[in-house]
Design a protein around this motif. Structure first.
Motif, PDB file in Angstrom:
ATOM      1  N   SER A  90       0.832  -1.203   0.000  1.00 51.25           N
ATOM      2  CA  SER A  90       0.000   0.000   0.000  1.00 51.25           C
ATOM      3  C   SER A  90       0.871   1.260   0.000  1.00 51.25           C
ATOM      4  O   SER A  90       2.066   1.207   0.327  1.00 51.25           O
ATOM      5  CB  SER A  90      -0.922   0.003   1.224  1.00 51.25           C
ATOM      6  N   PHE A  91       0.245   2.389  -0.344  1.00 52.67           N
ATOM      7  CA  PHE A  91       0.981   3.648  -0.344  1.00 52.67           C
ATOM      8  C   PHE A  91       1.502   3.958   1.055  1.00 52.67           C
ATOM      9  O   PHE A  91       2.658   4.335   1.229  1.00 52.67           O
ATOM     10  CB  PHE A  91       0.070   4.779  -0.839  1.00 52.67           C
ATOM     11  N   ASN A  92       0.624   3.798   2.064  1.00 55.05           N
ATOM     12  CA  ASN A  92       1.047   4.047   3.444  1.00 55.05           C
ATOM     13  C   ASN A  92       2.151   3.093   3.872  1.00 55.05           C
ATOM     14  O   ASN A  92       3.100   3.483   4.550  1.00 55.05           O
ATOM     15  CB  ASN A  92      -0.147   3.918   4.391  1.00 55.05           C
ATOM     16  N   GLY A  93       2.011   1.812   3.485  1.00 56.08           N
ATOM     17  CA  GLY A  93       3.038   0.830   3.829  1.00 56.08           C
ATOM     18  C   GLY A  93       4.363   1.140   3.157  1.00 56.08           C
ATOM     19  O   GLY A  93       5.433   0.953   3.747  1.00 56.08           O
ATOM     20  N   CYS A  94       4.306   1.636   1.928  1.00 54.26           N
ATOM     21  CA  CYS A  94       5.528   1.988   1.200  1.00 54.26           C
ATOM     22  C   CYS A  94       6.247   3.146   1.888  1.00 54.26           C
ATOM     23  O   CYS A  94       7.467   3.097   2.095  1.00 54.26           O
ATOM     24  CB  CYS A  94       5.168   2.349  -0.237  1.00 54.26           C
ATOM     25  N   ILE A  95       5.497   4.186   2.246  1.00 56.66           N
ATOM     26  CA  ILE A  95       6.101   5.339   2.907  1.00 56.66           C
ATOM     27  C   ILE A  95       6.657   4.937   4.276  1.00 56.66           C
ATOM     28  O   ILE A  95       7.732   5.391   4.688  1.00 56.66           O
ATOM     29  CB  ILE A  95       5.074   6.477   3.045  1.00 56.66           C
ATOM     30  N   THR A  96       5.926   4.075   4.992  1.00 50.10           N
ATOM     31  CA  THR A  96       6.388   3.631   6.308  1.00 50.10           C
ATOM     32  C   THR A  96       7.675   2.829   6.191  1.00 50.10           C
ATOM     33  O   THR A  96       8.618   3.023   6.977  1.00 50.10           O
ATOM     34  CB  THR A  96       5.303   2.776   6.993  1.00 50.10           C
ATOM     35  N   GLN A  97       7.719   1.921   5.224  1.00 54.72           N
ATOM     36  CA  GLN A  97       8.930   1.120   5.019  1.00 54.72           C
ATOM     37  C   GLN A  97      10.108   2.016   4.660  1.00 54.72           C
ATOM     38  O   GLN A  97      11.217   1.853   5.186  1.00 54.72           O
ATOM     39  CB  GLN A  97       8.697   0.089   3.922  1.00 54.72           C
ATOM     40  N   LEU A  98       9.874   2.973   3.785  1.00 54.43           N
ATOM     41  CA  LEU A  98      10.930   3.903   3.377  1.00 54.43           C
ATOM     42  C   LEU A  98      11.434   4.704   4.569  1.00 54.43           C
ATOM     43  O   LEU A  98      12.648   4.902   4.733  1.00 54.43           O
ATOM     44  CB  LEU A  98      10.392   4.818   2.281  1.00 54.43           C
TER      45      LEU A  98
END
Length: 337
Positions: A90-98
């Motif tokens: 997800s977009f939120n998951g991508c930003i969180t991982q980054l």
């Protein structure tokens, strides 16, 4: 802010690796398990042995913790993606991982610099070493490292969130990282390039410069030592750190100092594997094999464990022998009766 002010993309497809997925799953799983076992082993070994409660091992323990954190933030998603038909985040998951990967990566860069400063003080000023690197000073340095890492991650992710993502949503990597994401944006990514170059360039440049200056002072001090044995002992305390620095900064420089381009993505993917998985796996063994205190403590703990097992086995065999002997005597007495 979760989807960007003008973004319609709610998820990204991580292309990752399309060939030999089953084999890669086994290889990456073994690498991840080795990283966990090695890093946790270093943490437990330092924590439970009073002889390793020294400044260098204090930093080494936090370095091992960072390896577990940022390796887990990447590898777990990679392993699940290799088993899935379509690797989506997800977009939120991508930003969180980054964000968390930037926190852990930046903190490690600063922590490696602090470790060479620790070696510098230990070799150049051994009489004031324990006072200069007291527990309070070490805690402040580590907390400052995490704070600086969090600030850098916040700046980089904030710059990324200002971009608009309206498609495509295919990320040619196995995790969310800053270099490939601006290529998918419809916005002008020049500011992101400048921000990333400024942040990463400042951290790597200042860290490498500090490391080079510190090691230059260390080498001058080592050269002034009269005995060859003393020079060898002083230099051997720095070799493990030099190897860790070369692995970390070599792969990081190749990954981040490449220009944003489609052609560079495939090369960056290979560098990312080394940066995110191979380096964390190798570092515990580098420090264990090259650090005299850790090596001797590990050998002593292994010998004690083997001694306990042998003693337990001997007592177990002795108990079985006593039971057998007692049973034989009982049967003989019954026969005589």
């Amino acid at each position: 802010m979760a989807g960007g002010s003008h973004s319609s993309v709610t998820e990204f497809v991580l292309l990752g690796f399309t060939d030999l997925q089953e084999l890669l799953f086994v290889i990456f799983l073994l690498i991840y398990i080795t990283t966990l076992v090695g890093s946790l082993g270093v943490i437990v070994l330092i924590r439970t042995n009073s002889q390793l409660h020294v400044p260098m091992c204090f930093f080494l323990r936090h370095l091992s913790f960072l390896h577990i954190c940022y390796s887990s933030s990447i590898t777990l998603k990679l392993l699940s993606g290799l088993l899935a038909e379509r690797n989506v985040i997800s977009f939120n998951g991508c930003i969180t991982q980054l964000f968390f990967f930037a926190v852990f990566g930046t903190t490690e860069a600063i922590l490696l610099t602090l470790m060479v400063y620790d070696r510098d003080v230990a070799i150049r000023e051994p009489l004031r070493y324990l006072a200069a690197m007291s527990h309070g000073v070490r805690v402040q340095l580590v907390v400052g490292s995490y704070a600086a890492g969090s600030l850098n991650a916040l700046v980089c992710t904030s710059a990324l969130l200002r971009l608009s993502f309206c498609g495509p949503n295919l990320v040619n990597n196995f995790y969310c990282e800053i270099p490939p994401l601006p290529l998918l944006s419809w916005s002008n990514a020049q500011l992101n390039e400048m921000v990333m170059a400024a942040c990463v360039g400042f951290i790597i440049t200042t860290s490498v410069l500090a490391i080079v200056v510190s090691y230059a002072c260390i080498l001058l001090t080592i050269w002034s030592i009269c005995s060859a044995e003393g020079r060898h002992q002083a230099f051997s305390t720095c070799t493990s750190h030099l190897m860790a620095v070369a692995l970390f900064y070599g792969s990081a420089a190749f990954l981040y100092f490449h220009p944003f381009s489609r052609r560079a993505e495939d090369q960056g993917k290979t560098a990312s594997v080394f940066y995110t998985m191979v380096t964390p796996m190798l570092n515990p063994f580098i420090y264990s094999l090259r650090n005299k205190e850790v090596r001797s403590t590990l050998r002593r703990a292994t010998n004690e464990l083997l001694s306990c097992k042998c003693s337990h086995r001997f007592r177990s065999n002795q108990a079985k022998a006593d039971i057998t002997c007692h049973s034989g005597v009982s049967r003989r007495n019954q026969a005589d009766t």
